[in-house]
Design a protein around this motif. Structure first.
Motif, mmCIF file in Angstrom:
data_model
loop_
_atom_site.group_PDB
_atom_site.id
_atom_site.type_symbol
_atom_site.label_atom_id
_atom_site.label_comp_id
_atom_site.label_asym_id
_atom_site.label_seq_id
_atom_site.Cartn_x
_atom_site.Cartn_y
_atom_site.Cartn_z
ATOM 1 N N VAL A 59 0.832 -1.206 0.000
ATOM 2 C CA VAL A 59 0.000 0.000 0.000
ATOM 3 C C VAL A 59 0.863 1.252 0.000
ATOM 4 N N ARG A 60 2.086 1.157 0.504
ATOM 5 C CA ARG A 60 2.941 2.331 0.653
ATOM 6 C C ARG A 60 3.179 3.047 -0.673
ATOM 7 N N ARG A 61 3.244 2.318 -1.757
ATOM 8 C CA ARG A 61 3.514 2.942 -3.061
ATOM 9 C C ARG A 61 2.362 3.806 -3.548
ATOM 10 N N TYR A 62 1.167 3.620 -2.959
ATOM 11 C CA TYR A 62 0.004 4.408 -3.366
ATOM 12 C C TYR A 62 -0.366 5.475 -2.340
ATOM 13 N N ARG A 63 0.540 5.761 -1.413
ATOM 14 C CA ARG A 63 0.192 6.672 -0.315
ATOM 15 C C ARG A 63 -0.087 8.090 -0.797
ATOM 16 N N ASP A 64 0.448 8.465 -1.974
ATOM 17 C CA ASP A 64 0.218 9.808 -2.495
ATOM 18 C C ASP A 64 -0.973 9.866 -3.459
ATOM 19 N N GLY A 65 -1.705 8.783 -3.575
ATOM 20 C CA GLY A 65 -2.848 8.750 -4.479
ATOM 21 C C GLY A 65 -4.077 9.394 -3.862
ATOM 22 N N PRO A 66 -5.171 9.439 -4.622
ATOM 23 C CA PRO A 66 -6.387 10.105 -4.149
ATOM 24 C C PRO A 66 -7.181 9.300 -3.135
ATOM 25 N N GLU A 67 -6.894 8.022 -2.992
ATOM 26 C CA GLU A 67 -7.677 7.183 -2.093
ATOM 27 C C GLU A 67 -6.967 7.048 -0.753
ATOM 28 N N SER A 68 -7.750 6.963 0.321
ATOM 29 C CA SER A 68 -7.172 6.915 1.657
ATOM 30 C C SER A 68 -6.408 5.616 1.876
ATOM 31 N N VAL A 69 -5.377 5.709 2.706
ATOM 32 C CA VAL A 69 -4.558 4.531 3.011
ATOM 33 C C VAL A 69 -5.403 3.479 3.718
ATOM 34 N N GLU A 70 -6.328 3.915 4.575
ATOM 35 C CA GLU A 70 -7.162 2.961 5.312
ATOM 36 C C GLU A 70 -7.991 2.100 4.358
ATOM 37 N N ASP A 71 -8.564 2.730 3.324
ATOM 38 C CA ASP A 71 -9.357 1.957 2.358
ATOM 39 C C ASP A 71 -8.482 0.974 1.584
ATOM 40 N N LEU A 107 -4.859 -4.954 -5.201
ATOM 41 C CA LEU A 107 -4.866 -3.485 -5.255
ATOM 42 C C LEU A 107 -5.039 -2.997 -6.690
ATOM 43 N N LYS A 108 -4.353 -3.630 -7.630
ATOM 44 C CA LYS A 108 -4.475 -3.221 -9.033
ATOM 45 C C LYS A 108 -5.877 -3.475 -9.554
ATOM 46 N N ARG A 109 -6.477 -4.594 -9.164
ATOM 47 C CA ARG A 109 -7.857 -4.856 -9.581
ATOM 48 C C ARG A 109 -8.813 -3.823 -8.992
ATOM 49 N N HIS A 110 -8.530 -3.417 -7.772
ATOM 50 C CA HIS A 110 -9.365 -2.396 -7.139
ATOM 51 C C HIS A 110 -9.307 -1.098 -7.933
ATOM 52 N N PHE A 111 -8.106 -0.667 -8.297
ATOM 53 C CA PHE A 111 -7.969 0.568 -9.070
ATOM 54 C C PHE A 111 -8.612 0.415 -10.449
ATOM 55 N N TRP A 116 -11.688 3.800 -11.551
ATOM 56 C CA TRP A 116 -11.594 4.488 -12.841
ATOM 57 C C TRP A 116 -12.956 5.011 -13.250
ATOM 58 N N GLN A 117 -13.024 6.308 -13.582
ATOM 59 C CA GLN A 117 -14.273 6.922 -13.997
ATOM 60 C C GLN A 117 -14.611 6.562 -15.445
ATOM 61 N N VAL A 118 -13.597 6.286 -16.240
ATOM 62 C CA VAL A 118 -13.774 5.883 -17.628
ATOM 63 C C VAL A 118 -12.957 4.611 -17.830
ATOM 64 N N ARG A 119 -13.534 3.640 -18.514
ATOM 65 C CA ARG A 119 -12.821 2.382 -18.726
ATOM 66 C C ARG A 119 -11.570 2.613 -19.562
ATOM 67 N N VAL A 170 -5.955 11.330 -16.381
ATOM 68 C CA VAL A 170 -7.123 12.202 -16.473
ATOM 69 C C VAL A 170 -8.398 11.407 -16.212
ATOM 70 N N ALA A 171 -8.457 10.176 -16.742
ATOM 71 C CA ALA A 171 -9.632 9.337 -16.530
ATOM 72 C C ALA A 171 -9.759 8.922 -15.072
ATOM 73 N N PHE A 172 -8.607 8.831 -14.375
ATOM 74 C CA PHE A 172 -8.623 8.419 -12.982
ATOM 75 C C PHE A 172 -9.041 9.565 -12.071
ATOM 76 N N ARG A 173 -8.684 10.790 -12.455
ATOM 77 C CA ARG A 173 -9.008 11.968 -11.659
ATOM 78 C C ARG A 173 -9.809 12.955 -12.507
ATOM 79 N N PRO A 174 -11.097 12.754 -12.649
ATOM 80 C CA PRO A 174 -11.891 13.656 -13.491
ATOM 81 C C PRO A 174 -11.985 15.042 -12.866
#
Length: 298
Positions: A59-71, A107-111, A116-119, A170-174
């Motif tokens: 999870v540490r590699r995604y700590r700067d992403g838009p989703e919370s670490v707890e989730d 984690l990758k399947r979750h993302f 993703w807002q657009v496939r 862009v599709a990930f962060r509309p």
């Protein structure tokens, strides 16, 4: 060969489990006991406690992403539970080596499936995550934001793949529709740049619905409708072409339109109001004969 216990992890007694259980013992309980068994749940809990460092590392590699670490930790724990359920000690003693790709894959399947807002194509998604990590490392190393060529070389991508990864970002962060397109005061928003509805779409739908019932009309009525609405001919011109009176043309038009209207609405449309007859001067300007009474000769 048995499964080794992680170094530095104390062996603790858990309710329902014998003292000093090895990882292999716990995995055996998980895979042999039925669902709902308290001992199975206790074995799961102990294994998760021992190997939660794998989840934290992934999870540490995604700590700067838009989703919370707890989730993300919850998603990672799901991957760890799957790894524990499927792990076969006979194929290798190292649960850590087996669990790490399972957690990363979850984690990758979750993302890919949830965030993703657009496939987006899976390759572009994975490239986007790789570019994000490389960009952070290069920015720290160079002391500035790396350019496209530096990013592509460090990530092992072509410029085209790098740009596709940027589009995936862009599709990930509309953007919000009311977000300004620039930092200038009174800048245009994204919503203002969107086009309006195309009236041709509704016309195409209506035309398709009308065409599906066209064949239910007699051939002569089809011809009259085509001459009236596609040929822009007056009723008098149509009557002259077909050798019938203008009044007869008017009745045939009304019958044809009423039949189509009933087909399109299922007979629920209100009846049409009788049309007012044209005056002699108005009819003359249109090149049609005036009608003085509703029941004129056909």
């Amino acid at each position: 060969m048995g499964v080794s216990h992680p170094r530095g992890m104390p062996r603790s007694s858990v309710a329902g489990l014998p003292d000093g259980c090895t990882d292999e013992d716990l995995i055996g309980l998980v895979q042999s006991l039925p669902y709902g068994s308290p001992r199975r749940a206790a074995a799961y809990e102990e294994l998760v406690r021992r190997y939660d460092f794998v989840v934290k590392a992934c999870v540490r590699r995604y700590r700067d992403g838009p989703e919370s670490v707890e989730d993300l930790m919850q998603v990672g724990y799901l991957g760890l539970l799957k790894a524990i359920s499927k792990f076969d000690p006979e194929l290798g003693p190292n649960l850590t080596a087996y669990a790490q790709p399972c957690v990363s894959g979850e984690l990758k399947r979750h993302f890919r499936d949830k965030r993703w807002q657009v496939r987006v194509h899976r390759t572009s998604q994975e490239n986007m995550l790789a570019v994000r990590e490389v960009r952070a490392t290069l920015t720290q190393h160079l002391g500035r934001t790396p350019d496209e060529h530096e990013l592509a070389e460090a990530a092992g991508l072509t410029l085209e793949e790098l740009r596709e990864a940027g589009q995936a970002e862009v599709a990930f962060r509309p953007y919000y529709l009311d977000a300004p397109v620039s930092s200038e005061e009174e800048a245009t928003t994204f919503g203002e740049l969107l086009g309006g509805d195309d009236p041709g779409i509704d016309l195409a739908i209506d035309t398709d619905a009308l065409w599906s019932h066209w064949s239910t009309l007699p051939r002569r009525q089809q011809r009259i409708l085509a001459m009236r609405f596609y040929g822009n001919m007056t009723q008098a011109e149509i009557g002259s072409r077909l050798g019938i009176s203008q009044m007869h043309v008017s009745r045939l038009l009304d019958n044809a339109l009423a039949q189509l209207r009933d087909c399109l609405t299922g007979g629920t449309a209100p009846p049409r109001k009788p049309r007012q007859r044209r005056s002699a001067s108005r009819a003359a300007s249109l090149g049609e004969p005036a009608t003085s009474q509703p029941g004129g000769a056909s």
